[in-house]
Design a protein around this motif. Structure first.
Motif, PDB file in Angstrom:
ATOM      1  N   ILE A  19       0.818  -1.144  -0.042  1.00  0.00           N
ATOM      2  CA  ILE A  19      -0.063  -0.004  -0.020  1.00  0.00           C
ATOM      3  C   ILE A  19       0.991   1.313   0.020  1.00  0.00           C
ATOM      4  O   ILE A  19       0.647   2.106  -0.802  1.00  0.00           O
ATOM      5  CB  ILE A  19      -1.070  -0.038   1.062  1.00  0.00           C
ATOM      6  N   LYS A  20       1.949   1.190   0.580  1.00  0.00           N
ATOM      7  CA  LYS A  20       2.813   2.424   0.857  1.00  0.00           C
ATOM      8  C   LYS A  20       3.483   2.614  -0.526  1.00  0.00           C
ATOM      9  O   LYS A  20       3.558   3.882  -1.152  1.00  0.00           O
ATOM     10  CB  LYS A  20       3.868   2.335   1.854  1.00  0.00           C
ATOM     11  N   GLU A  21       3.716   1.558  -1.036  1.00  0.00           N
ATOM     12  CA  GLU A  21       4.459   1.697  -2.720  1.00  0.00           C
ATOM     13  C   GLU A  21       3.612   2.070  -3.703  1.00  0.00           C
ATOM     14  O   GLU A  21       3.757   2.923  -4.478  1.00  0.00           O
ATOM     15  CB  GLU A  21       5.245   0.479  -2.792  1.00  0.00           C
ATOM     16  N   ARG A  22       2.263   1.729  -3.623  1.00  0.00           N
ATOM     17  CA  ARG A  22       1.267   2.146  -4.471  1.00  0.00           C
ATOM     18  C   ARG A  22       0.879   3.397  -4.350  1.00  0.00           C
ATOM     19  O   ARG A  22       0.510   4.187  -5.227  1.00  0.00           O
ATOM     20  CB  ARG A  22       0.057   0.989  -4.345  1.00  0.00           C
ATOM     21  N   ASP A  23       0.631   3.600  -2.989  1.00  0.00           N
ATOM     22  CA  ASP A  23       0.054   5.301  -2.792  1.00  0.00           C
ATOM     23  C   ASP A  23       1.035   6.474  -2.569  1.00  0.00           C
ATOM     24  O   ASP A  23       1.067   7.506  -2.303  1.00  0.00           O
ATOM     25  CB  ASP A  23      -0.887   5.259  -1.552  1.00  0.00           C
ATOM     26  N   ASN A  24       2.485   5.738  -2.492  1.00  0.00           N
ATOM     27  CA  ASN A  24       3.523   6.733  -2.149  1.00  0.00           C
ATOM     28  C   ASN A  24       3.284   7.384  -0.735  1.00  0.00           C
ATOM     29  O   ASN A  24       3.432   8.731  -0.793  1.00  0.00           O
ATOM     30  CB  ASN A  24       3.907   7.614  -3.422  1.00  0.00           C
ATOM     31  N   SER A  25       2.717   6.630   0.111  1.00  0.00           N
ATOM     32  CA  SER A  25       2.556   7.390   1.422  1.00  0.00           C
ATOM     33  C   SER A  25       3.599   7.245   2.492  1.00  0.00           C
ATOM     34  O   SER A  25       4.553   6.850   2.185  1.00  0.00           O
ATOM     35  CB  SER A  25       1.082   6.747   1.779  1.00  0.00           C
ATOM     36  N   SER A  26       3.316   7.971   3.598  1.00  0.00           N
ATOM     37  CA  SER A  26       4.261   8.205   4.604  1.00  0.00           C
ATOM     38  C   SER A  26       4.047   7.079   5.711  1.00  0.00           C
ATOM     39  O   SER A  26       4.516   7.337   6.760  1.00  0.00           O
ATOM     40  CB  SER A  26       4.429   9.421   5.174  1.00  0.00           C
ATOM     41  N   ILE A  27       3.240   6.030   5.535  1.00  0.00           N
ATOM     42  CA  ILE A  27       3.037   5.065   6.581  1.00  0.00           C
ATOM     43  C   ILE A  27       4.232   4.021   6.865  1.00  0.00           C
ATOM     44  O   ILE A  27       5.271   3.925   6.190  1.00  0.00           O
ATOM     45  CB  ILE A  27       1.902   3.930   6.285  1.00  0.00           C
ATOM     46  N   MET A  28       4.143   3.699   8.075  1.00  0.00           N
ATOM     47  CA  MET A  28       5.481   2.715   8.445  1.00  0.00           C
ATOM     48  C   MET A  28       4.925   1.243   8.561  1.00  0.00           C
ATOM     49  O   MET A  28       4.289   0.923   9.584  1.00  0.00           O
ATOM     50  CB  MET A  28       5.800   3.150   9.852  1.00  0.00           C
ATOM     51  N   PRO A  29       5.258   0.599   7.484  1.00  0.00           N
ATOM     52  CA  PRO A  29       4.733  -0.968   7.441  1.00  0.00           C
ATOM     53  C   PRO A  29       5.169  -1.745   8.318  1.00  0.00           C
ATOM     54  O   PRO A  29       4.366  -2.677   9.023  1.00  0.00           O
ATOM     55  CB  PRO A  29       5.169  -1.173   6.098  1.00  0.00           C
ATOM     56  N   ILE A  30       6.353  -1.442   8.863  1.00  0.00           N
ATOM     57  CA  ILE A  30       6.963  -2.307  10.023  1.00  0.00           C
ATOM     58  C   ILE A  30       6.313  -1.917  11.507  1.00  0.00           C
ATOM     59  O   ILE A  30       5.694  -3.273  12.088  1.00  0.00           O
ATOM     60  CB  ILE A  30       8.474  -1.868  10.420  1.00  0.00           C
ATOM     61  N   ALA A  31       5.972  -0.884  11.689  1.00  0.00           N
ATOM     62  CA  ALA A  31       5.006  -0.514  12.899  1.00  0.00           C
ATOM     63  C   ALA A  31       3.765  -1.244  12.913  1.00  0.00           C
ATOM     64  O   ALA A  31       3.181  -1.621  13.870  1.00  0.00           O
ATOM     65  CB  ALA A  31       5.240   1.064  13.252  1.00  0.00           C
ATOM     66  N   ARG A  32       3.283  -0.909  11.784  1.00  0.00           N
ATOM     67  CA  ARG A  32       1.745  -1.638  11.406  1.00  0.00           C
ATOM     68  C   ARG A  32       1.924  -3.206  11.495  1.00  0.00           C
ATOM     69  O   ARG A  32       0.780  -3.681  11.960  1.00  0.00           O
ATOM     70  CB  ARG A  32       1.071  -0.973  10.144  1.00  0.00           C
ATOM     71  N   GLY A  33       2.854  -3.694  11.003  1.00  0.00           N
ATOM     72  CA  GLY A  33       2.827  -5.176  11.121  1.00  0.00           C
ATOM     73  C   GLY A  33       3.089  -5.688  12.698  1.00  0.00           C
ATOM     74  O   GLY A  33       2.352  -6.488  13.007  1.00  0.00           O
ATOM     75  N   ILE A  34       3.913  -4.982  13.532  1.00  0.00           N
ATOM     76  CA  ILE A  34       4.091  -5.445  14.864  1.00  0.00           C
ATOM     77  C   ILE A  34       2.859  -5.107  15.624  1.00  0.00           C
ATOM     78  O   ILE A  34       2.501  -6.024  16.477  1.00  0.00           O
ATOM     79  CB  ILE A  34       5.100  -4.252  15.361  1.00  0.00           C
ATOM     80  N   PHE A  35       2.237  -4.110  15.249  1.00  0.00           N
ATOM     81  CA  PHE A  35       0.641  -3.962  15.876  1.00  0.00           C
ATOM     82  C   PHE A  35      -0.320  -4.228  15.051  1.00  0.00           C
ATOM     83  O   PHE A  35      -1.455  -3.556  14.827  1.00  0.00           O
ATOM     84  CB  PHE A  35       0.644  -2.324  16.326  1.00  0.00           C
ATOM     85  N   ALA A  36      -0.271  -5.382  14.324  1.00  0.00           N
ATOM     86  CA  ALA A  36      -1.313  -5.857  13.170  1.00  0.00           C
ATOM     87  C   ALA A  36      -2.661  -5.988  13.875  1.00  0.00           C
ATOM     88  O   ALA A  36      -3.520  -5.527  13.231  1.00  0.00           O
ATOM     89  CB  ALA A  36      -0.821  -7.134  12.705  1.00  0.00           C
ATOM     90  N   PHE A  37      -2.838  -6.217  15.097  1.00  0.00           N
ATOM     91  CA  PHE A  37      -4.309  -6.393  15.773  1.00  0.00           C
ATOM     92  C   PHE A  37      -4.839  -4.985  15.902  1.00  0.00           C
ATOM     93  O   PHE A  37      -6.116  -5.081  15.971  1.00  0.00           O
ATOM     94  CB  PHE A  37      -4.043  -6.952  17.119  1.00  0.00           C
ATOM     95  N   LEU A  38      -4.273  -3.932  15.748  1.00  0.00           N
ATOM     96  CA  LEU A  38      -4.796  -2.601  15.873  1.00  0.00           C
ATOM     97  C   LEU A  38      -4.838  -2.121  14.467  1.00  0.00           C
ATOM     98  O   LEU A  38      -5.994  -1.242  14.295  1.00  0.00           O
ATOM     99  CB  LEU A  38      -3.780  -1.460  16.443  1.00  0.00           C
ATOM    100  N   TRP A  39      -4.384  -2.693  13.382  1.00  0.00           N
ATOM    101  CA  TRP A  39      -4.634  -2.224  12.290  1.00  0.00           C
ATOM    102  C   TRP A  39      -5.371  -2.891  11.266  1.00  0.00           C
ATOM    103  O   TRP A  39      -5.256  -2.729  10.111  1.00  0.00           O
ATOM    104  CB  TRP A  39      -2.962  -1.782  11.487  1.00  0.00           C
ATOM    105  N   TYR A  40      -5.766  -3.912  11.759  1.00  0.00           N
ATOM    106  CA  TYR A  40      -6.573  -4.983  10.895  1.00  0.00           C
ATOM    107  C   TYR A  40      -7.820  -4.182  10.010  1.00  0.00           C
ATOM    108  O   TYR A  40      -7.737  -4.474   8.778  1.00  0.00           O
ATOM    109  CB  TYR A  40      -7.179  -6.247  11.804  1.00  0.00           C
ATOM    110  N   TYR A  41      -8.546  -3.480  10.810  1.00  0.00           N
ATOM    111  CA  TYR A  41      -9.627  -3.249  10.108  1.00  0.00           C
ATOM    112  C   TYR A  41      -9.284  -1.879   9.159  1.00  0.00           C
ATOM    113  O   TYR A  41      -9.637  -1.891   8.106  1.00  0.00           O
ATOM    114  CB  TYR A  41     -10.677  -2.357  11.150  1.00  0.00           C
ATOM    115  N   PRO A  42      -8.327  -0.934   9.548  1.00  0.00           N
ATOM    116  CA  PRO A  42      -7.724  -0.038   8.485  1.00  0.00           C
ATOM    117  C   PRO A  42      -7.106  -0.588   7.177  1.00  0.00           C
ATOM    118  O   PRO A  42      -7.314  -0.209   6.147  1.00  0.00           O
ATOM    119  CB  PRO A  42      -6.623   0.900   9.270  1.00  0.00           C
TER     120      PRO A  42
END
Length: 83
Positions: A19-42
């Motif tokens: 998603i970060k590569e597709r949208d060229n956004s500033s999200i942090m995939p590693i942090a979102r992977g670590i806290f995947a249970f919080l980021w499931y719905y987004p």
């Protein structure tokens, strides 16, 4: 057992990286992977939006199903940690 329980985190990381590569956004995939249970719905919302743009139809799953699963994941994570 073989993935040591981190498959969900890795799967989430890889999806957010795409998603970060597709949208060229500033999200942090590693942090979102670590806290995947919080980021499931987004993550679901991003995948559903992409499906809507590409196919003019949400081919992922219904919104109520994703929300229910996310709430179940949150409940199970917190119940496990309150041991």
């Amino acid at each position: 057992i073989l993935s040591l329980g981190i498959f969900v985190n890795y799967w989430s990381y890889r999806n957010f990286k795409a998603i970060k590569e597709r949208d060229n956004s500033s999200i942090m995939p590693i942090a979102r992977g670590i806290f995947a249970f919080l980021w499931y719905y987004p993550l679901y919302l991003a995948l559903a939006e992409h499906s809507q743009q590409q196919l003019n139809k949400n081919r992922v799953m219904p919104n109520w199903t994703a929300l229910t699963l996310w709430l179940m994941i949150l409940a199970s994570v917190f119940a496990y940690r309150m041991d």
